[in-house]
Design a protein around this motif. Sequence first.
Motif, PDB file in Angstrom:
ATOM      1  N   LEU A   1      17.460  48.171 -20.294  1.00  9.47           N
ATOM      2  CA  LEU A   1      17.729  47.502 -21.556  1.00  9.47           C
ATOM      3  C   LEU A   1      18.624  46.290 -21.341  1.00  9.47           C
ATOM      4  CD1 LEU A   1      17.384  47.550 -24.631  1.00  9.47           C
ATOM      5  CD2 LEU A   1      19.426  48.971 -24.726  1.00  9.47           C
ATOM      6  N   LEU A   2      19.676  46.449 -20.555  1.00  8.30           N
ATOM      7  CA  LEU A   2      20.578  45.326 -20.263  1.00  8.30           C
ATOM      8  C   LEU A   2      19.853  44.229 -19.499  1.00  8.30           C
ATOM      9  CD1 LEU A   2      23.865  47.228 -19.314  1.00  8.30           C
ATOM     10  CD2 LEU A   2      23.420  45.853 -21.357  1.00  8.30           C
ATOM     11  N   TRP A   3      19.024  44.601 -18.528  1.00  7.98           N
ATOM     12  CA  TRP A   3      18.282  43.614 -17.747  1.00  7.98           C
ATOM     13  C   TRP A   3      17.331  42.832 -18.645  1.00  7.98           C
ATOM     14  CZ3 TRP A   3      13.083  42.887 -16.720  1.00  7.98           C
ATOM     15  CH2 TRP A   3      12.803  41.927 -15.754  1.00  7.98           C
ATOM     16  N   SER A   4      16.623  43.541 -19.520  1.00 11.63           N
ATOM     17  CA  SER A   4      15.668  42.846 -20.392  1.00 11.63           C
ATOM     18  C   SER A   4      16.395  41.936 -21.383  1.00 11.63           C
ATOM     19  CB  SER A   4      14.760  43.827 -21.123  1.00 11.63           C
ATOM     20  OG  SER A   4      15.497  44.619 -22.005  1.00 11.63           O
ATOM     21  N   ALA A   5      17.559  42.349 -21.872  1.00 11.40           N
ATOM     22  CA  ALA A   5      18.331  41.494 -22.773  1.00 11.40           C
ATOM     23  C   ALA A   5      18.821  40.244 -22.047  1.00 11.40           C
ATOM     24  CB  ALA A   5      19.518  42.264 -23.341  1.00 11.40           C
ATOM     25  N   LEU A   6      19.282  40.411 -20.808  1.00 13.10           N
ATOM     26  CA  LEU A   6      19.732  39.274 -20.014  1.00 13.10           C
ATOM     27  C   LEU A   6      18.564  38.326 -19.746  1.00 13.10           C
ATOM     28  CD1 LEU A   6      21.923  37.877 -18.355  1.00 13.10           C
ATOM     29  CD2 LEU A   6      21.230  39.286 -16.418  1.00 13.10           C
ATOM     30  N   PHE A   7      17.409  38.861 -19.403  1.00 12.90           N
ATOM     31  CA  PHE A   7      16.235  38.039 -19.135  1.00 12.90           C
ATOM     32  C   PHE A   7      15.826  37.279 -20.392  1.00 12.90           C
ATOM     33  CE2 PHE A   7      11.606  37.490 -19.043  1.00 12.90           C
ATOM     34  CZ  PHE A   7      11.493  36.706 -17.907  1.00 12.90           C
ATOM     35  N   ALA A   8      15.817  37.955 -21.522  1.00 13.85           N
ATOM     36  CA  ALA A   8      15.421  37.305 -22.772  1.00 13.85           C
ATOM     37  C   ALA A   8      16.390  36.198 -23.145  1.00 13.85           C
ATOM     38  CB  ALA A   8      15.337  38.335 -23.896  1.00 13.85           C
ATOM     39  N   SER A   9      17.697  36.419 -22.955  1.00 11.56           N
ATOM     40  CA  SER A   9      18.661  35.375 -23.311  1.00 11.56           C
ATOM     41  C   SER A   9      18.568  34.193 -22.371  1.00 11.56           C
ATOM     42  CB  SER A   9      20.084  35.928 -23.336  1.00 11.56           C
ATOM     43  OG  SER A   9      20.499  36.262 -22.030  1.00 11.56           O
ATOM     44  N   SER A  10      18.272  34.427 -21.087  1.00 14.49           N
ATOM     45  CA  SER A  10      18.138  33.297 -20.170  1.00 14.49           C
ATOM     46  C   SER A  10      16.871  32.517 -20.493  1.00 14.49           C
ATOM     47  CB  SER A  10      18.117  33.769 -18.715  1.00 14.49           C
ATOM     48  OG  SER A  10      16.923  34.451 -18.432  1.00 14.49           O
ATOM     49  N   GLN A  11      15.803  33.193 -20.932  1.00 11.92           N
ATOM     50  CA  GLN A  11      14.584  32.504 -21.329  1.00 11.92           C
ATOM     51  C   GLN A  11      14.848  31.658 -22.574  1.00 11.92           C
ATOM     52  OE1 GLN A  11      12.726  32.660 -18.601  1.00 11.92           O
ATOM     53  NE2 GLN A  11      10.930  32.958 -19.836  1.00 11.92           N
ATOM     54  N   ALA A  12      15.589  32.197 -23.534  1.00  9.93           N
ATOM     55  CA  ALA A  12      15.863  31.470 -24.766  1.00  9.93           C
ATOM     56  C   ALA A  12      16.700  30.230 -24.489  1.00  9.93           C
ATOM     57  CB  ALA A  12      16.576  32.377 -25.765  1.00  9.93           C
ATOM     58  N   ALA A  13      17.597  30.307 -23.518  1.00 10.60           N
ATOM     59  CA  ALA A  13      18.460  29.177 -23.221  1.00 10.60           C
ATOM     60  C   ALA A  13      17.693  28.034 -22.579  1.00 10.60           C
ATOM     61  CB  ALA A  13      19.598  29.622 -22.301  1.00 10.60           C
ATOM     62  N   THR A  14      16.631  28.332 -21.851  1.00 13.02           N
ATOM     63  CA  THR A  14      15.903  27.274 -21.171  1.00 13.02           C
ATOM     64  C   THR A  14      14.603  26.902 -21.862  1.00 13.02           C
ATOM     65  OG1 THR A  14      14.811  28.864 -19.728  1.00 13.02           O
ATOM     66  CG2 THR A  14      16.853  27.904 -18.930  1.00 13.02           C
ATOM     67  N   ALA A  15      14.113  27.735 -22.744  1.00 16.28           N
ATOM     68  CA  ALA A  15      12.837  27.453 -23.402  1.00 16.28           C
ATOM     69  C   ALA A  15      13.090  26.568 -24.608  1.00 16.28           C
ATOM     70  CB  ALA A  15      12.156  28.750 -23.816  1.00 16.28           C
ATOM     71  N   THR A  16      13.115  25.245 -24.386  1.00 20.22           N
ATOM     72  CA  THR A  16      13.375  24.326 -25.476  1.00 20.22           C
ATOM     73  C   THR A  16      12.140  23.500 -25.781  1.00 20.22           C
ATOM     74  OG1 THR A  16      14.216  22.677 -23.929  1.00 20.22           O
ATOM     75  CG2 THR A  16      15.832  24.113 -24.964  1.00 20.22           C
ATOM     76  N   GLU A  17      11.997  23.166 -27.034  1.00 21.69           N
ATOM     77  CA  GLU A  17      10.921  22.292 -27.478  1.00 21.69           C
ATOM     78  C   GLU A  17      11.521  20.907 -27.663  1.00 21.69           C
ATOM     79  OE1 GLU A  17       7.688  22.054 -31.081  1.00 21.69           O
ATOM     80  OE2 GLU A  17       9.699  22.782 -31.522  1.00 21.69           O
ATOM     81  N   VAL A  18      10.926  19.922 -27.026  1.00 24.86           N
ATOM     82  CA  VAL A  18      11.403  18.553 -27.143  1.00 24.86           C
ATOM     83  C   VAL A  18      10.332  17.725 -27.836  1.00 24.86           C
ATOM     84  CG1 VAL A  18      12.194  16.500 -25.913  1.00 24.86           C
ATOM     85  CG2 VAL A  18      12.792  18.776 -25.044  1.00 24.86           C
ATOM     86  N   LEU A  19      10.710  17.146 -28.965  1.00 20.04           N
ATOM     87  CA  LEU A  19       9.828  16.249 -29.707  1.00 20.04           C
ATOM     88  C   LEU A  19      10.405  14.847 -29.627  1.00 20.04           C
ATOM     89  CD1 LEU A  19       9.346  18.316 -32.997  1.00 20.04           C
ATOM     90  CD2 LEU A  19       7.742  18.098 -31.119  1.00 20.04           C
ATOM     91  N   VAL A  20       9.555  13.883 -29.365  1.00 17.05           N
ATOM     92  CA  VAL A  20       9.963  12.490 -29.342  1.00 17.05           C
ATOM     93  C   VAL A  20       9.208  11.796 -30.458  1.00 17.05           C
ATOM     94  CG1 VAL A  20      10.094  10.389 -27.976  1.00 17.05           C
ATOM     95  CG2 VAL A  20      10.269  12.617 -26.844  1.00 17.05           C
ATOM     96  N   ILE A  21       9.945  11.300 -31.437  1.00 17.31           N
ATOM     97  CA  ILE A  21       9.317  10.630 -32.559  1.00 17.31           C
ATOM     98  C   ILE A  21       9.607   9.139 -32.417  1.00 17.31           C
ATOM     99  CG2 ILE A  21       9.233  10.370 -35.055  1.00 17.31           C
ATOM    100  CD1 ILE A  21      10.481  13.590 -33.728  1.00 17.31           C
ATOM    101  N   THR A  22       8.530   8.355 -32.398  1.00 10.53           N
ATOM    102  CA  THR A  22       8.663   6.920 -32.189  1.00 10.53           C
ATOM    103  C   THR A  22       7.480   6.203 -32.823  1.00 10.53           C
ATOM    104  OG1 THR A  22       9.204   5.243 -30.527  1.00 10.53           O
ATOM    105  CG2 THR A  22       7.521   6.885 -29.925  1.00 10.53           C
ATOM    106  N   ASP A  23       7.359   4.922 -32.526  1.00 12.20           N
ATOM    107  CA  ASP A  23       6.185   4.144 -32.914  1.00 12.20           C
ATOM    108  C   ASP A  23       5.941   3.104 -31.833  1.00 12.20           C
ATOM    109  OD1 ASP A  23       8.017   2.070 -33.390  1.00 12.20           O
ATOM    110  OD2 ASP A  23       7.970   2.342 -35.555  1.00 12.20           O
ATOM    111  N   SER A  24       4.889   2.313 -31.994  1.00 14.08           N
ATOM    112  CA  SER A  24       4.530   1.365 -30.936  1.00 14.08           C
ATOM    113  C   SER A  24       5.568   0.264 -30.754  1.00 14.08           C
ATOM    114  CB  SER A  24       3.147   0.763 -31.202  1.00 14.08           C
ATOM    115  OG  SER A  24       3.128   0.130 -32.460  1.00 14.08           O
ATOM    116  N   ALA A  25       6.414   0.034 -31.732  1.00 15.90           N
ATOM    117  CA  ALA A  25       7.459  -0.986 -31.621  1.00 15.90           C
ATOM    118  C   ALA A  25       8.699  -0.478 -30.889  1.00 15.90           C
ATOM    119  CB  ALA A  25       7.844  -1.497 -33.009  1.00 15.90           C
TER     120      ALA A  25
END
Length: 148
Positions: free
Chosen positions: A20-44
Amino acid sequence: MTAPHSFVSQRLRAVGTALLLWSALFASSQAATATEVLVITDSAHPVQVAAGARVIELDLPARIEAELAAGLPTDPARASVIVQQRLREGGQDLQRRIGRAYQDVADAWGLGIAKVPAVVVDRRYVVYGESDVARATARIETYRRTQP
């Protein structure tokens, strides 16, 4: 003296707790690195995009429409026929491109983006005006580390 089943029960409980502790540690490390990056821009506002970032170009729908409307005659009936032909020739790829372009604009609007370029991480943190996505995400990560 403890009964044999009591000893086995204690061992199973200890193994279960460790898993249980190992799976919680694994899940928290995944959450810390699993980020969604959106770049909003235009042609200018060109940006230096980092790998894995999703780029939303706010003027892409207008650019696609301009492609479809390029060189059309002034007669509405003839123009309509030509646009329909261009849509057919573009097929599903063009339809997906148009749909995705408008969905991207809706996503950016839903996030409340105020200006471009904007780098958004996990739909929660935003840096405006930075054209280097790696630098913007580094600023966000520095901020996140300093916040409880």
